[in-house]
Design a protein around this motif. Structure first.
Motif: not given
Lengths: 298, 270
Positions: A136, A172, A176, A180, A236-237, A240-241, A243, B112, B210
């Protein structure tokens, strides 16, 4: 057990097996105890603790948790306009990524399942699955170097008088969606593959052209698969922090807020209160799509 | 479905473009690993094997790789056991709360990663630390297993739904006990689904950043964590690029294996 065997004592395994055979309830209990125990104790337990800490505060001087009940964190989340902006932006990004992934994935999955010659299918599945294994972070950084000032995008776009959009919200969303995409292609492909050829033929025999067959037969039967894929792309989006740190420039998403509050700001209660937002959104989403049968299509 | 020639051609073009978009960034990484320019400017300024030579000698990357493999195996092992048990219960029995179970099991992957991450991190701090278990490889495995279970569960469940329970009943009618039936009838039927699920679970764990960040503690570095901490260092970035290129090329092997073993055309379900 036969009478010949009955003469000697049955082995332990044999007796356990017999008991299990006679008692379905015991079998079910044996199957469920370990996995449910793990998920409930480890996962739900941890989530529960997190939600509880959302009602606590931290001591301003020592930074320690103060375990007394307060609504202050939720009040802060509800009234601070930055949080609202970031939340709306995050949901928007997640929705945009889901829409882009669906739009790109559906034609590809359709080609793989229904158009490509059978001997090509396997190769195509491998081609789509392989990037799922490539790290990733590596992919995100590949895009960073492509978006950068002297990167591939600039090099490719300059002859057309354009330039790379640079780092920010559009980058972004692109990255993303890229990351995915396989998570959307695979469920749709599996869904289309399960669609019996005979139904499509029946539709054609009854006079439907390709477009009508697609709208009235293919689409309704593959919606659960699309929804299954959207669970991945959306969730997943939404969380996210990383990406966004790599290609997002100064853009902040809800994940960044949670992460700064856990890390640098050392304010776990506020982070927990912020984390309830994606939890509520995703649990609501799961409950809403459960009836479509999407959970069986993951 | 009788598609017009034009529609078929359009779909083929969409497929080709899609694959191109998927592979161009990966190609850029591989080409950049031979680029003399440390900042990966495009087009490459020259060819060098220097980064590959340095990467081979890099102890940090090798240790991180070993840690990742250990974590992956640990999490996959737990997931294989728990996911299989759960899928059997859901596929073969009717019980109160079965629907809740099917939501509970997807929750770790549907929420998440950062939520799972901080939840586990604060739980470890408040419950495990006081009894002497600190952040480390063990906690990483525990964390990864939560979202790996669903992968195995989905694969085995899909298989069980397609194989009828009557084979098992026949086996038991013929006098085989519960364990013998499992060994000779049930297990062979789900073996390839277990393999496909296990591979995907391993892949997920191997690439996870993560949850790992929040459960690893200071001493434990998986490969993604190593990559994350080294990419921003100018001297290390080219070496990270080499590791990345190796990962991309190596990723063909497991996917190909899954395709060979699994009768499922998708080679595994997410």
């Amino acid at each position: 057990m036969s009478s010949a065997e009955g003469a000697r004592p049955a082995s332990f395994a044999r007796r356990v097996s017999g008991t299990l055979y006679r008692r379905p309830g015991l079998r079910l209990g044996g199957l469920l105890t370990a996995p449910l125990g793990y998920l409930v104790v480890v996962y739900l337990g941890a989530l529960g603790l997190l939600l509880m800490s959302a009602f606590w505060t931290t001591d301003e001087f020592s930074g320690n948790l103060v375990k007394s009940f307060t609504w202050a964190n939720f009040h802060a989340v509800a009234t601070t306009s930055v949080y609202r902006t970031v939340l709306i932006r995050s949901v928007g990004v997640a929705a945009a990524v889901t829409v882009i992934c669906t739009a790109v994935a559906f034609p590809m999955a359709f080609f793989m399942a229904k158009v490509a010659p059978v001997r090509l299918r396997r190769g195509l599945v491998v081609a789509v699955l392989t990037p799922l294994w490539a790290s990733y972070l590596v992919k995100a950084f590949a895009w960073r170097s492509m978006f950068s000032g002297d990167g591939v995008l600039d090099w490719a776009l300059t002859p057309f008088g354009l330039s790379s959009p640079g780092f920010g919200l559009p980058a972004t969303v692109v990255v993303l969606s890229y990351l995915w995409l396989p998570y959307m292609i695979l469920p749709i492909y599996a869904g289309l593959e399960r669609l019996p050829e005979s139904m499509l033929e029946a539709s054609a025999d009854l006079g439907a052209k390709a477009g009508r067959t697609f709208r009235s037969v293919v689409l309704p039967l593959t919606i659960p698969a699309v929804v299954a894929g959207s669970i991945f792309t959306f969730s997943l989006s939404l969380g996210d922090y990383i990406t966004v740190q790599i290609v997002g420039g100064k853009t902040q998403l809800i994940g960044n807020l949670i992460q700064t509050n856990v890390g640098a700001a050392n304010n776990l209660p506020l982070a927990a209160a912020l984390a309830t937002l994606p939890i509520v959104i995703m649990v609501g989403y799961l409950l809403a799509v459960r009836r479509t049968g999407a959970l069986d299509n993951l | 479905m009788r598609l017009s020639r034009g529609a078929r051609a359009a779909l083929a073009v969409a497929m080709t473009l899609g694959l191109a978009v998927i592979y161009v960034p990966l190609g850029v990484v591989i080409v950049s690993s031979f680029n003399t320019d440390k900042t990966f400017g495009w087009p490459p300024s020259g060819f060098t094997l220097e980064w590959w030579r340095r990467a081979v000698d890099n102890v940090g990357a090798r240790d991180a790789l070993a840690t990742s493999v250990k974590a992956g195996f640990g999490a996959t092992a737990i997931a294989l056991v728990l996911g299989t048990l759960l899928s059997f219960a859901v596929a073969r029995y009717r019980f109160f709360g079965r629907d809740v179970v099917s939501i509970l099991v997807v929750l770790p992957i549907a929420l998440p990663g950062i939520v799972t991450g901080i939840a586990l991190s604060s739980a470890i701090q408040t419950t495990l630390r006081p009894i002497g278990i600190d952040f480390g490889l063990f906690t990483v495995i525990i964390g990864h297993a939560t979202f790996c279970v669903v992968i195995v569960y989905n694969n085995v469940l899909a298989r069980l739904r397609r194989t009828s329970g009557s084979l098992e009943e026949a086996s038991m009618d013929l006098g085989a006990g519960v364990f013998t039936t499992f060994r000779h009838v049930t297990f062979p039927a789900v073996r390839s689904a277990l393999f496909a699920g296990g591979l995907l679970a391993f892949a997920l764990s191997f690439d996870e950043v993560i949850v790992t960040t929040f459960t690893a503690g200071a001493g434990v570095q998986t490969l993604p964590i190593w990559i994350l901490s080294n990419l921003t260092r100018p001297n290390q970035a080219p070496i990270v690029n080499v590791v990345a290129a190796v990962l991309i090329v190596a990723s063909v092997v497991p996917v190909w294996l899954a395709q060979r073993v699994s009768a499922d055309t998708a080679g595994g379900r997410l």
